[in-house]
Motif scaffolding. Structure first.
Motif, short mmCIF file in Angstrom:
data_model
loop_
_atom_site.label_atom_id
_atom_site.label_comp_id
_atom_site.label_asym_id
_atom_site.label_seq_id
_atom_site.Cartn_x
_atom_site.Cartn_y
_atom_site.Cartn_z
N LYS A 11 0.85 -1.19 0.00
CA LYS A 11 0.00 0.00 0.00
C LYS A 11 0.88 1.24 0.00
CE LYS A 11 -4.12 -1.90 2.12
NZ LYS A 11 -5.09 -1.61 1.09
N ALA A 12 0.44 2.26 -0.72
CA ALA A 12 1.24 3.48 -0.91
C ALA A 12 1.60 4.15 0.41
CB ALA A 12 0.49 4.45 -1.82
N GLU A 13 0.71 4.06 1.40
CA GLU A 13 0.96 4.76 2.66
C GLU A 13 1.90 4.01 3.60
OE1 GLU A 13 -3.00 2.56 2.94
OE2 GLU A 13 -2.05 3.87 1.50
N LEU A 14 2.30 2.80 3.23
CA LEU A 14 3.18 2.01 4.08
C LEU A 14 4.63 2.09 3.63
CD1 LEU A 14 1.08 -1.25 4.57
CD2 LEU A 14 1.30 0.68 6.11
N LEU A 15 5.52 2.00 4.60
CA LEU A 15 6.94 1.97 4.31
C LEU A 15 7.29 0.69 3.56
CD1 LEU A 15 9.79 3.18 4.82
CD2 LEU A 15 9.86 1.82 6.91
N ASP A 16 8.14 0.81 2.56
CA ASP A 16 8.62 -0.35 1.80
C ASP A 16 10.11 -0.48 2.07
OD1 ASP A 16 9.39 -2.25 -0.05
OD2 ASP A 16 8.71 -1.14 -1.80
N PRO A 17 10.51 -1.27 3.09
CA PRO A 17 11.92 -1.34 3.46
C PRO A 17 12.82 -1.88 2.35
CG PRO A 17 10.60 -2.84 4.82
CD PRO A 17 9.66 -2.05 3.97
N GLN A 18 12.32 -2.83 1.56
CA GLN A 18 13.14 -3.34 0.45
C GLN A 18 13.36 -2.25 -0.59
OE1 GLN A 18 10.62 -6.74 -0.54
NE2 GLN A 18 12.39 -8.06 -0.16
N GLY A 19 12.30 -1.54 -0.91
CA GLY A 19 12.42 -0.44 -1.88
C GLY A 19 13.35 0.64 -1.37
N LYS A 20 13.27 0.95 -0.09
CA LYS A 20 14.14 1.96 0.50
C LYS A 20 15.61 1.52 0.43
CE LYS A 20 14.11 5.23 4.25
NZ LYS A 20 13.96 6.40 3.42
N ALA A 21 15.87 0.24 0.68
CA ALA A 21 17.24 -0.28 0.60
C ALA A 21 17.78 -0.18 -0.83
CB ALA A 21 17.29 -1.73 1.08
N VAL A 22 16.95 -0.53 -1.81
CA VAL A 22 17.39 -0.45 -3.21
C VAL A 22 17.61 1.02 -3.60
CG1 VAL A 22 16.70 -0.83 -5.61
CG2 VAL A 22 16.37 -2.63 -3.90
N VAL A 71 -4.32 -6.11 4.23
CA VAL A 71 -3.97 -5.12 5.26
C VAL A 71 -2.80 -4.26 4.80
CG1 VAL A 71 -3.12 -4.85 7.62
CG2 VAL A 71 -4.82 -6.61 7.10
N ILE A 72 -1.85 -4.85 4.08
CA ILE A 72 -0.63 -4.11 3.73
C ILE A 72 -0.34 -4.05 2.22
CG2 ILE A 72 0.49 -4.57 5.94
CD1 ILE A 72 2.12 -6.77 4.52
N GLU A 73 -1.17 -4.74 1.40
CA GLU A 73 -0.90 -4.78 -0.03
C GLU A 73 -2.16 -4.50 -0.85
OE1 GLU A 73 2.54 -8.18 -0.32
OE2 GLU A 73 0.48 -8.87 -0.01
N ASP A 74 -1.94 -4.02 -2.08
CA ASP A 74 -3.01 -3.82 -3.05
C ASP A 74 -2.73 -4.66 -4.28
OD1 ASP A 74 -4.51 -1.83 -1.66
OD2 ASP A 74 -3.08 -0.28 -2.32
N VAL A 75 -3.77 -5.26 -4.85
CA VAL A 75 -3.64 -5.90 -6.16
C VAL A 75 -3.74 -4.76 -7.16
CG1 VAL A 75 -4.66 -7.53 -7.78
CG2 VAL A 75 -4.68 -8.04 -5.33
N VAL A 76 -2.66 -4.50 -7.89
CA VAL A 76 -2.63 -3.35 -8.78
C VAL A 76 -2.84 -3.70 -10.24
CG1 VAL A 76 -1.23 -1.94 -7.22
CG2 VAL A 76 -0.11 -3.38 -8.91
N GLY A 77 -2.80 -4.98 -10.56
CA GLY A 77 -3.02 -5.34 -11.95
C GLY A 77 -3.29 -6.83 -12.13
#
Length: 82
Positions: A11-22, A71-77
């Motif tokens: 979800k856009a409002e949640l922190l994405d630790p893997q994305g932040k690391a990359v 709770v923490i993810e969206d199906v986007v496609g």
């Protein structure tokens, strides 16, 4: 055989630790063209036969109920690839 591809993202409002690391790694490598990175999941569901409306509805249902955590993810496609 056709394949149904399901993409799931945090979800856009949640922190994405893997994305932040990359994103941090890209900065350290001097890559400045991107302002952020988000990492998701891709599922490929192979269909034996034709992709009917019923098969697509089943894919949508399992995407919501099994492949993602609402709770923490969206199906986007959800798309059919031949």
């Amino acid at each position: 055989m056709p394949t149904i591809v399901v993409d799931v993202m945090p979800k856009a409002e949640l922190l994405d630790p893997q994305g932040k690391a990359v994103s941090g790694a890209l900065d350290r490598l001097g890559v400045e063209e991107f302002t952020g990175v988000r990492i998701g999941k891709r599922f490929e569901l192979t269909v034996d036969g034709e992709v009917t409306d019923e098969v697509l509805a089943t894919a949508r249902r399992i995407a919501d109920e099994i492949l993602s955590n609402a709770v923490i993810e969206d199906v986007v496609g959800i798309e059919v690839v031949e």
